[in-house]
Design an enzyme around this catalytic site. Sequence first.
Site, mmCIF file in Angstrom:
data_model
loop_
_atom_site.group_PDB
_atom_site.id
_atom_site.type_symbol
_atom_site.label_atom_id
_atom_site.label_comp_id
_atom_site.label_asym_id
_atom_site.label_seq_id
_atom_site.Cartn_x
_atom_site.Cartn_y
_atom_site.Cartn_z
ATOM 1 C CG HIS A 272 -2.260 1.244 1.156
ATOM 2 N ND1 HIS A 272 -2.226 1.718 1.047
ATOM 3 C CD2 HIS A 272 -2.661 0.898 0.826
ATOM 4 C CE1 HIS A 272 -3.237 2.799 1.306
ATOM 5 N NE2 HIS A 272 -4.200 2.174 0.816
ATOM 6 C CG ASP A 329 -8.147 -3.863 -3.057
ATOM 7 O OD1 ASP A 329 -7.727 -3.107 -3.126
ATOM 8 O OD2 ASP A 329 -9.154 -4.039 -3.312
#
Length: 393
Positions: A272, A329
């Site tokens: 991320h 996700d």
Amino acid sequence: KSGLITIDQGFKNTGSTTSAITFLDGELGILRYRGYPIEELAEKSTFLEVAYLLIYGELPKKDTFESFKKDVTHHTLVHEDIKKILEGFPSNAHPMGVLSSLVCSLTAFYPESLDPNRSWDKVNLGIIRLIAKMPTFAAWAYKNEMGHPVIYPDNNLDYCGNFLKMMFALPADQYEADPVVASALDKLLILHADHEQNCSTSTVRIVGSSQASLYSSVSAGINALWGPLHGGANQAVIEMLEAIKEDGGNSKKWLEKAKDKDDPFRLMGFGHRVYKNFDPRAKIIKKAADDVLAKMGVNDPVLDIAKELEEAALKDPYFVERKLYPNVDFYSGIIYRAIGIPTEMFTVMFALGRLPGWIAQWKEMRANSEPIGRPRQVYVGEVERNYVPISKR
Ligand code: SDX
């Protein structure tokens, strides 16, 4: 004004704005919407209440919330001509392309939305319309893909119940949403509702900064979210886990593949830009995946592969050094799959969840009269040269 321009590709260290909507701390893994921790909202709130909170800044009082819900319910139906646009798409059209087109088509049905100087009341009506119609568009994109007739909204149902019915009901079959499914979906939508200046939200802001309409700005945001490095990752995660299952469940081999610089393959759902610790949403979704699958009596081997992969990566120096953790996700697709949402609809679900965040951020940018976005560059091309006729080239 020094003329010195610093390049910051991907804006890794550039702040684009000030915002009072969402706070996240990447080191500590903190995420709050308007100051409320995501853990509490996921546990105690509902998606529509979180949408209200993000857009208007406060948790609504009961009567305010009731009238907000009534307004949203009142606008779930879409103009019959939008069905004609939908029918123009081949059934193999990716639902994200359908969704961004239908959202942008609202500018044609509500031309007042194009007036940058329209009153905030009119803007607010446009916001309600968009929140109300997005589930209808999302479900209809799926029906188009299945070659099934669209199911019209049922205003006696709540937000998730209505969406699930539009998705899965058939004229020949009655459909009743399982409360376990509806509440898991509501929680997932809350967890996706906003995430400060991510790629798709920055897209919504920069398109809106030219005073383009909310519908055009959100349509652009949907397209930015579609990419596999962003919202498209939830679809890519399941495709990756399926590939590992097909490959005999050899997650170690795929971990090595993700580390190989000569191999473009990345571990989808990992890493991320901001979270250099666990993505707090991933933690909640991982637990929800266990709960939902247990409640539904679903045993999905892909979930076991996901857990194995996570365990191995969290011990692997390559991932540890780069502070790569599972992100929102990584587990969400496992729940979507368990509740019957097909893989190519996963990113549409992300867009459905992110809609209130996009709206809140667009509204904040416009209310603050922020300037049109126009970054600079450092030119590295040819020095001046003169035109050469084609006969002399
Ligand atoms: C979302 O911004 C947001 O908030 C987004 C989001 C939201 O709510 O809006 O949180 C939603 O988009 C989550 C991210 C979903 N994407 C994926 O899961 C795709 C896989 N992840 C990567 O592509 C990557 O981690 C990104 C895109 C998420 C972040 O990329 P960055 O910040 O540009 O980091 P980078 O590409 O510079 O990577 C740093 C290093 C590199 O190695 P080195 O060059 O230092 O040797 O880490 C490596 C990368 O190669 N790396 C990975 C990896 N992610 C980063 N290596 C293998 N697998 C990965 N997943």
